[in-house]
Design an enzyme around this catalytic site. Structure first.
Site, PDB file in Angstrom:
ATOM      1  NE  ARG A 122     -16.539 -26.300  -0.774  1.00 25.32           N
ATOM      2  CZ  ARG A 122     -17.714 -25.700  -0.655  1.00 25.32           C
ATOM      3  NH1 ARG A 122     -18.779 -26.388  -0.313  1.00 25.32           N
ATOM      4  NH2 ARG A 122     -17.813 -24.408  -0.871  1.00 25.32           N
ATOM      5  CE  LYS A 144       2.337 -37.243  -7.321  1.00 22.91           C
ATOM      6  NZ  LYS A 144       3.661 -37.143  -7.956  1.00 22.91           N
ATOM      7  CD  GLU A 186       5.889 -43.346 -16.284  1.00 27.34           C
ATOM      8  OE1 GLU A 186       6.651 -43.489 -15.311  1.00 27.34           O
ATOM      9  OE2 GLU A 186       5.465 -42.210 -16.642  1.00 27.34           O
ATOM     10  CE  LYS A 230       1.901 -44.094  -8.394  1.00 24.93           C
ATOM     11  NZ  LYS A 230       1.616 -43.265  -9.526  1.00 24.93           N
ATOM     12  CD  GLU A 240       6.005 -36.117  -5.481  1.00 21.05           C
ATOM     13  OE1 GLU A 240       5.039 -36.636  -6.060  1.00 21.05           O
ATOM     14  OE2 GLU A 240       6.811 -35.376  -6.041  1.00 21.05           O
ATOM     15  NE  ARG A 244       2.784 -40.345  -5.341  1.00 16.53           N
ATOM     16  CZ  ARG A 244       1.477 -40.485  -5.412  1.00 16.53           C
ATOM     17  NH1 ARG A 244       0.750 -40.473  -4.307  1.00 16.53           N
ATOM     18  NH2 ARG A 244       0.879 -40.645  -6.572  1.00 16.53           N
ATOM     19  CG  ASN A 248       7.986 -37.237  -9.670  1.00 15.11           C
ATOM     20  OD1 ASN A 248       7.028 -37.526 -10.355  1.00 15.11           O
ATOM     21  ND2 ASN A 248       7.890 -36.703  -8.458  1.00 15.11           N
ATOM     22  CG  HIS A 251       8.322 -38.261 -14.472  1.00 14.30           C
ATOM     23  ND1 HIS A 251       8.984 -39.469 -14.488  1.00 14.30           N
ATOM     24  CD2 HIS A 251       7.023 -38.545 -14.752  1.00 14.30           C
ATOM     25  CE1 HIS A 251       8.110 -40.435 -14.761  1.00 14.30           C
ATOM     26  NE2 HIS A 251       6.920 -39.907 -14.930  1.00 14.30           N
ATOM     27  CG  HIS A 255       6.613 -33.268 -16.281  1.00 14.46           C
ATOM     28  ND1 HIS A 255       6.407 -33.279 -14.925  1.00 14.46           N
ATOM     29  CD2 HIS A 255       6.011 -34.389 -16.750  1.00 14.46           C
ATOM     30  CE1 HIS A 255       5.715 -34.356 -14.589  1.00 14.46           C
ATOM     31  NE2 HIS A 255       5.463 -35.040 -15.684  1.00 14.46           N
ATOM     32  CG  HIS A 268       3.828 -38.968 -19.545  1.00 15.76           C
ATOM     33  ND1 HIS A 268       4.343 -37.792 -19.048  1.00 15.76           N
ATOM     34  CD2 HIS A 268       3.972 -39.884 -18.557  1.00 15.76           C
ATOM     35  CE1 HIS A 268       4.746 -37.983 -17.803  1.00 15.76           C
ATOM     36  NE2 HIS A 268       4.531 -39.241 -17.482  1.00 15.76           N
TER      37      HIS A 268
HETATM   38  P1  NAD Z   1      -3.714 -41.495 -22.874  1.00 18.66           P
HETATM   39  O1  NAD Z   1      -4.716 -41.473 -21.826  1.00 18.66           O
HETATM   40  O2  NAD Z   1      -3.714 -40.407 -23.872  1.00 18.66           O
HETATM   41  O3  NAD Z   1      -3.834 -42.894 -23.616  1.00 18.66           O
HETATM   42  C1  NAD Z   1      -2.986 -43.165 -24.666  1.00 18.66           C
HETATM   43  C2  NAD Z   1      -3.727 -43.456 -25.972  1.00 18.66           C
HETATM   44  O4  NAD Z   1      -4.098 -44.816 -25.968  1.00 18.66           O
HETATM   45  C3  NAD Z   1      -5.014 -42.670 -26.204  1.00 18.66           C
HETATM   46  O5  NAD Z   1      -5.122 -42.370 -27.574  1.00 18.66           O
HETATM   47  C4  NAD Z   1      -6.110 -43.656 -25.814  1.00 18.66           C
HETATM   48  O6  NAD Z   1      -7.289 -43.430 -26.504  1.00 18.66           O
HETATM   49  C5  NAD Z   1      -5.485 -44.944 -26.231  1.00 18.66           C
HETATM   50  N1  NAD Z   1      -5.924 -46.124 -25.488  1.00 18.66           N
HETATM   51  C6  NAD Z   1      -5.889 -46.291 -24.155  1.00 18.66           C
HETATM   52  N2  NAD Z   1      -6.233 -47.546 -23.856  1.00 18.66           N
HETATM   53  C7  NAD Z   1      -6.487 -48.170 -25.016  1.00 18.66           C
HETATM   54  C8  NAD Z   1      -6.856 -49.489 -25.359  1.00 18.66           C
HETATM   55  N3  NAD Z   1      -6.971 -50.458 -24.441  1.00 18.66           N
HETATM   56  N4  NAD Z   1      -7.067 -49.781 -26.657  1.00 18.66           N
HETATM   57  C9  NAD Z   1      -6.900 -48.827 -27.627  1.00 18.66           C
HETATM   58  N5  NAD Z   1      -6.519 -47.575 -27.365  1.00 18.66           N
HETATM   59  C10 NAD Z   1      -6.308 -47.255 -26.063  1.00 18.66           C
HETATM   60  O7  NAD Z   1      -2.222 -41.526 -22.260  1.00 18.66           O
HETATM   61  P2  NAD Z   1      -1.492 -42.476 -21.222  1.00 18.66           P
HETATM   62  O8  NAD Z   1      -0.178 -42.746 -21.793  1.00 18.66           O
HETATM   63  O9  NAD Z   1      -2.348 -43.596 -20.806  1.00 18.66           O
HETATM   64  O10 NAD Z   1      -1.342 -41.517 -19.953  1.00 18.66           O
HETATM   65  C11 NAD Z   1      -0.576 -40.347 -20.028  1.00 18.66           C
HETATM   66  C12 NAD Z   1      -1.071 -39.364 -19.010  1.00 18.66           C
HETATM   67  O11 NAD Z   1      -0.939 -39.917 -17.711  1.00 18.66           O
HETATM   68  C13 NAD Z   1      -0.297 -38.066 -19.004  1.00 18.66           C
HETATM   69  O12 NAD Z   1      -1.190 -36.992 -18.938  1.00 18.66           O
HETATM   70  C14 NAD Z   1       0.516 -38.148 -17.730  1.00 18.66           C
HETATM   71  O13 NAD Z   1       0.804 -36.885 -17.194  1.00 18.66           O
HETATM   72  C15 NAD Z   1      -0.385 -38.927 -16.857  1.00 18.66           C
HETATM   73  N6  NAD Z   1       0.281 -39.602 -15.734  1.00 18.66           N
HETATM   74  C16 NAD Z   1      -0.265 -39.431 -14.508  1.00 18.66           C
HETATM   75  C17 NAD Z   1       0.295 -40.079 -13.432  1.00 18.66           C
HETATM   76  C18 NAD Z   1      -0.348 -39.978 -12.081  1.00 18.66           C
HETATM   77  O14 NAD Z   1       0.247 -40.435 -11.109  1.00 18.66           O
HETATM   78  N7  NAD Z   1      -1.543 -39.447 -11.980  1.00 18.66           N
HETATM   79  C19 NAD Z   1       1.424 -40.888 -13.614  1.00 18.66           C
HETATM   80  C20 NAD Z   1       1.950 -41.030 -14.890  1.00 18.66           C
HETATM   81  C21 NAD Z   1       1.366 -40.373 -15.950  1.00 18.66           C
HETATM   82  N1  GLY Z   2       3.771 -40.758 -11.217  1.00 20.36           N
HETATM   83  C1  GLY Z   2       4.321 -40.181 -10.037  1.00 20.36           C
HETATM   84  C2  GLY Z   2       3.516 -40.398  -8.814  1.00 20.36           C
HETATM   85  O1  GLY Z   2       2.456 -40.976  -8.843  1.00 20.36           O
HETATM   86  O2  GLY Z   2       3.896 -39.967  -7.776  1.00 20.36           O
END
Ligand code: NAD
Ligand code: GLY
Length: 364
Positions: A122, A144, A186, A230, A240, A244, A248, A251, A255, A268
């Site tokens: 939990r 998030k 972003e 942020k 949100e 907040r 998006n 987005h 999405h 993404h």
């Molecule tokens: P990811 O985690 O898939 O990383 C991208 C790629 O880069 C992967 O292949 C990873 O192995 C590689 N990588 C990462 N760091 C590296 C490094 N230093 N050296 C070599 N390779 C490296 O994707 P991302 O673009 O980092 O994140 C996308 C995700 O984040 C999506 O699922 C999206 O929905 C989510 N997201 C969440 C929020 C939130 O607020 N929680 C906000 C924006 C995006």
């Molecule tokens: N990436 C959108 C948020 O964190 O609210």
């Protein structure tokens, strides 16, 4: 550069440490944050060989007992199967309520590990060590967490703030260029929604010499500015309820594109780039964003090697996917639009016929 930014959320406040080579200080930072005992470090197959050893050494040196779980890289890993695998790893390593998890990697590791931490027993504590540009400027900050299900992206999740975020800028040196560009989408978003000066800086620095941003000094400043924005938005509206929502921008369509394409075809950030162009065009019609400003957005994204044209998917599929977006109310997607560069408005309704007309207008 070295700097700290505080995310002010009362008893859930935490620091974002930004600097070059600071991965080795992770253990000390965890100690300062009051963490103790065992921890589960979660990394993907690309990041683990590069950074897991140093992460481990730093944690062990500070007196922690880490275990490592390595998962496949990529968006499909953000799923219920891998979530269950993390629970099994947590059980195998004896993680009790005093223990914590460490998300080492991009946003996929951050969202998945964060949600595992939010739900294991939990809720236990966790730490974000983002290594992709996208994770540094966006996903690691704000709490998030979640996974995708076949019906849609990020549909299952929780708000769960990390204990700290540690951004070692040097890890960007191994990030593939396509991933760097996706993260820049972003960054551009922050300029559009909140900081016209940042947008100007990006225009000056990335066109035509994109490589000048690869140096850790300048990119460090840009990352710090994004984290400040942020942190400020999240401080005002953690869950949100309203403001907040501006994070998006782009987005809703992004999405939908990711969902229709199947997770993984578009990164993404690439989907967000197309979504921002779509939102900019809608903003011109509905919010008075000038055609010139909309063109500047498109030009900046193109200069960053990001896609700006809507894919050739059937409109019906995209529209259906938009309807399951989290911001949809009663089947009507709510959009974030910009009335000028540096200022966004959330919760905007868009007439149904305009949704398709503008989409057709930006098709590849
Ligand atoms: P990811 O985690 O898939 O990383 C991208 C790629 O880069 C992967 O292949 C990873 O192995 C590689 N990588 C990462 N760091 C590296 C490094 N230093 N050296 C070599 N390779 C490296 O994707 P991302 O673009 O980092 O994140 C996308 C995700 O984040 C999506 O699922 C999206 O929905 C989510 N997201 C969440 C929020 C939130 O607020 N929680 C906000 C924006 C995006
Ligand atoms: N990436 C959108 C948020 O964190 O609210």
């Amino acid at each position: 550069m070295n700097c700290d930014i505080q995310v002010d959320l009362g008893d859930r406040s935490y620091p974002i440490h930004i600097g070059s080579g600071i991965l080795d200080s992770l253990g000390e930072a965890c100690k300062t944050a009051g963490l103790t005992g065992r921890c589960l470090v979660v990394a993907d197959e690309n990041v683990a060989p590069l950074y897991a050893d140093r992460t481990f050494q730093s944690l062990e040196k500070a007196g922690f007992f880490p275990a490592l779980t390595v998962l496949s890289a990529g968006e499909p890993t953000k799923c219920q199967t891998q979530l269950l695998n993390l629970y099994s790893a947590a059980a195998a390593h004896g993680l009790d309520r005093q223990c914590f998890m460490v998300a080492l990697g991009g946003g996929v590791m951050g969202d998945l590990t964060g949600f595992a931490a939010a739900s294991w027993l939990r809720g236990i504590r966790f730490v974000q060590v983002p290594t992709s540009l996208l994770a540094m400027v966006d996903s690691s900050v704000g709490g998030k967490t979640g996974i995708n299900i076949p019906e849609g992206k990020n549909l299952v999740g929780a708000f769960h703030q990390p204990e700290l975020v540690l951004i070692d800028l040097d890890t960007l040196s191994t990030l593939p260029p396509r991933e760097f560009a996706a993260g820049m989408a972003e960054v551009v978003k922050y300029g559009i929604i909140r900081d016209a000066d940042l947008f100007d800086v990006l225009e000056r620095n990335t066109l035509p010499q994109r490589s000048c941003f690869q140096g850790s000094e300048k990119i460090g400043d840009v990352i710090a500015r994004c984290c400040e924005i942020k942190a400020d938005v999240v401080r005002q509206d953690e869950r949100e309820g309203g403001l907040r929502g501006i994070l998006n921008f782009g987005h809703t369509a992004a999405h939908a594109i990711e969902n229709v394409a199947g997770y993984g075809q578009y990164l993404h950030g690439e989907a967000v780039a197309i979504g921002m162009v779509y939102a900019a065009h809608l903003s011109v019609v509905l919010k008075g964003l000038s055609i010139e400003e909309s063109a500047r957005i498109e030009k900046l994204l193109t200069g960053l090697s990001l896609p700006v044209g809507a894919p050739k998917f059937a409109w019906k599929a995209i529209r259906t996917a938009m309807a399951v977006d989290k911001k949809t109310v009663g089947g009507l997607p709510k959009f974030v639009l910009a009335d000028r560069l540096g200022h966004a408005v959330f919760g905007c309704e868009v007439p149904e016929e305009l949704l398709e007309e503008v989409w057709d207008g930006i098709r590849q």
